[in-house]
Design a protein around this motif. Structure first.
Motif, PDB file in Angstrom:
ATOM      1  N   ALA A 159      44.959  38.194  33.045  1.00  0.00           N
ATOM      2  CA  ALA A 159      44.496  38.185  31.651  1.00  0.00           C
ATOM      3  C   ALA A 159      43.380  37.154  31.457  1.00  0.00           C
ATOM      4  O   ALA A 159      42.377  37.422  30.775  1.00  0.00           O
ATOM      5  CB  ALA A 159      45.663  37.895  30.720  1.00  0.00           C
ATOM      6  N   GLN A 162      40.217  38.469  33.043  1.00  0.00           N
ATOM      7  CA  GLN A 162      39.529  39.469  32.231  1.00  0.00           C
ATOM      8  C   GLN A 162      38.723  38.813  31.104  1.00  0.00           C
ATOM      9  O   GLN A 162      37.564  39.174  30.866  1.00  0.00           O
ATOM     10  CB  GLN A 162      40.517  40.472  31.639  1.00  0.00           C
ATOM     11  CG  GLN A 162      39.832  41.615  30.898  1.00  0.00           C
ATOM     12  CD  GLN A 162      40.809  42.597  30.291  1.00  0.00           C
ATOM     13  OE1 GLN A 162      41.370  42.340  29.232  1.00  0.00           O
ATOM     14  NE2 GLN A 162      41.012  43.725  30.952  1.00  0.00           N
ATOM     15  N   ALA A 163      39.335  37.852  30.430  1.00  0.00           N
ATOM     16  CA  ALA A 163      38.634  37.136  29.369  1.00  0.00           C
ATOM     17  C   ALA A 163      37.394  36.432  29.920  1.00  0.00           C
ATOM     18  O   ALA A 163      36.310  36.482  29.319  1.00  0.00           O
ATOM     19  CB  ALA A 163      39.577  36.132  28.707  1.00  0.00           C
ATOM     20  N   THR A 264      38.414  46.064  28.305  1.00  0.00           N
ATOM     21  CA  THR A 264      38.830  44.944  27.457  1.00  0.00           C
ATOM     22  C   THR A 264      40.324  45.062  27.179  1.00  0.00           C
ATOM     23  O   THR A 264      40.996  45.976  27.687  1.00  0.00           O
ATOM     24  CB  THR A 264      38.082  44.975  26.111  1.00  0.00           C
ATOM     25  OG1 THR A 264      38.451  46.182  25.406  1.00  0.00           O
ATOM     26  CG2 THR A 264      36.574  44.967  26.310  1.00  0.00           C
ATOM     27  N   PHE A 265      40.833  44.166  26.350  1.00  0.00           N
ATOM     28  CA  PHE A 265      42.244  44.224  25.961  1.00  0.00           C
ATOM     29  C   PHE A 265      42.576  45.566  25.301  1.00  0.00           C
ATOM     30  O   PHE A 265      43.666  46.119  25.515  1.00  0.00           O
ATOM     31  CB  PHE A 265      42.558  43.073  24.998  1.00  0.00           C
ATOM     32  CG  PHE A 265      43.952  43.119  24.430  1.00  0.00           C
ATOM     33  CD1 PHE A 265      45.052  42.791  25.200  1.00  0.00           C
ATOM     34  CD2 PHE A 265      44.151  43.516  23.110  1.00  0.00           C
ATOM     35  CE1 PHE A 265      46.344  42.850  24.676  1.00  0.00           C
ATOM     36  CE2 PHE A 265      45.422  43.573  22.575  1.00  0.00           C
ATOM     37  CZ  PHE A 265      46.527  43.246  23.355  1.00  0.00           C
ATOM     38  N   VAL A 268      43.117  48.184  27.879  1.00  0.00           N
ATOM     39  CA  VAL A 268      44.390  47.973  28.568  1.00  0.00           C
ATOM     40  C   VAL A 268      45.549  48.526  27.750  1.00  0.00           C
ATOM     41  O   VAL A 268      46.434  49.210  28.284  1.00  0.00           O
ATOM     42  CB  VAL A 268      44.607  46.474  28.876  1.00  0.00           C
ATOM     43  CG1 VAL A 268      45.990  46.247  29.478  1.00  0.00           C
ATOM     44  CG2 VAL A 268      43.523  45.955  29.823  1.00  0.00           C
TER      45      VAL A 268
END
Length: 345
Positions: A159, A162-163, A264-265, A268
């Motif tokens: 996580a 990814q950020a 992105t989130f 996901v």
């Protein structure tokens, strides 16, 4: 309690064998559609066929491929750091050999010296596809395994990655060929960077975490019923919220502008909900449907997913350069030709 202290669910997960077959079918058709057909993949999809196909290729394509990779890592008998490292190094270097054989070589043969375009040659040779990503992912898994990071910790790291990947990709410009192809392995640097490690590692990480709990599930029927209800509820709220705020959900799966790759989130959430929803449905279907020939085919295709992936890309790209060079395949022929490509295996 659905979870038991001991590991009881250690057999092959039939629902994900079927899901891998779904991935193969979608993968072959979408590659045929993207590379050979008259479809304008640079424009946001609007026609029902385009929307459905591009949607399936999002949550049930590459993301499912990687999620299943994480499950496979958990269930694999070769799970030492050295096993992961060796596999990762081999995959990573093979990915560039594969790029050359599937795209660069037919390009050189079909175009010749006179029409040679160096930029395009670099693009197809150093294109960062799923095999490049898989190689790096295995290398990273080797490091995390060596450090004894638990699956939940792996997800937390993924996580953060990814950020960081999104921030780096938006903060820097990648102008030179070296920066595009080298840094594109890790962050999104443009069209050649389809599966950068920092953005996409979250999917195999979540697959690893999912498998950790799956191994402790005794009553799979209760488990998948709960997963189905939960995934459906989350997906419904998610899609409704996006609609209310005016966010176009096509941005989460369209090929236009490479939106599907800049994960992105939101990507996901959509992908994992769809994967778990379909996995739950498949579990109950395969439980009641027993067709020996179909099950044999499913087992074969699931076990040879990587080989089929390689061969279908070879066929699609060589067809592109020697048969459908001008992307002339009518849309009505996308599915039939895609299945012919699959049958060649």
């Amino acid at each position: 309690m659905l979870l038991t202290e001991e590991k009881v669910n250690l057999s092959r997960q039939r629902e994900f064998d079927v899901m891998k077959v779904i991935t193969i079918l979608v993968m072959v058709v979408i590659h045929t559609y993207e590379e050979l057909s008259v479809a304008d993949v640079d424009a946001v999809c609007t026609a029902p066929f385009d929307v459905i196909l591009q949607f399936l290729a999002g949550p049930l394509g590459a993301t499912l491929f990687m999620f299943a990779m994480g499950i496979g890592i958990s269930y694999s008998s070769h799970r030492t750091p050295s096993d992961f490292l060796r596999r990762g190094i081999k995959l990573f270097f093979f990915s560039y050999i594969f790029n050359f054989v599937r795209s660069s070589l037919p390009y050189l043969i079909s175009m010749g010296i006179k029409d040679f375009d160096l930029d395009w040659f670099l693009y197809v040779t150093f294109n960062i596809d799923i095999l490049n990503f898989a190689g790096l992912a295995f290398i990273l898994f080797a490091l995390l395994k060596k450090l004894e990071v638990p699956p939940l910790g792996v997800c937390a790291i993924a996580a953060v990655m990814q950020a960081a990947g999104l921030l780096i990709g938006s903060a820097f410009e990648f102008n030179s060929a070296f920066s595009v192809y080298f840094f594109g392995i890790f962050v999104k640097t443009g069209d050649p960077s389809c599966f950068p490690l920092l953005l996409w590692f979250i999917y195999p990480a979540l697959g690893l975490l999912y498998a950790k709990y799956l191994r402790h599930i005794k009553d799979l029927d209760r488990f998948y019923l709960a997963v189905f209800v939960f995934s459906f509820a989350v997906l419904s709220v998610f899609c409704t919220t996006l609609y209310i705020i005016g966010y176009d959900i096509r941005n989460l799966f369209t090929l236009a502008g490479g939106a599907v790759y800049n994960t992105t989130f939101l990507h996901v959430v959509l992908s994992i909900c769809c994967i778990l929803l379909v996995a739950s449905a498949v579990h109950f279907i395969v439980k009641h449907v027993h067709l020996p020939r179909v099950e044999k085919a499913i087992s074969f295709m699931s076990s040879n997913l990587n080989n089929i992936y390689i061969m279908q890309w070879m066929l699609v790209c060589w067809l592109l350069y020697f048969v459908f060079f001008e992307n002339a395949l009518p849309l009505v022929w996308v599915v039939p030709v895609g299945q012919c490509v699959l049958k060649e295996h």
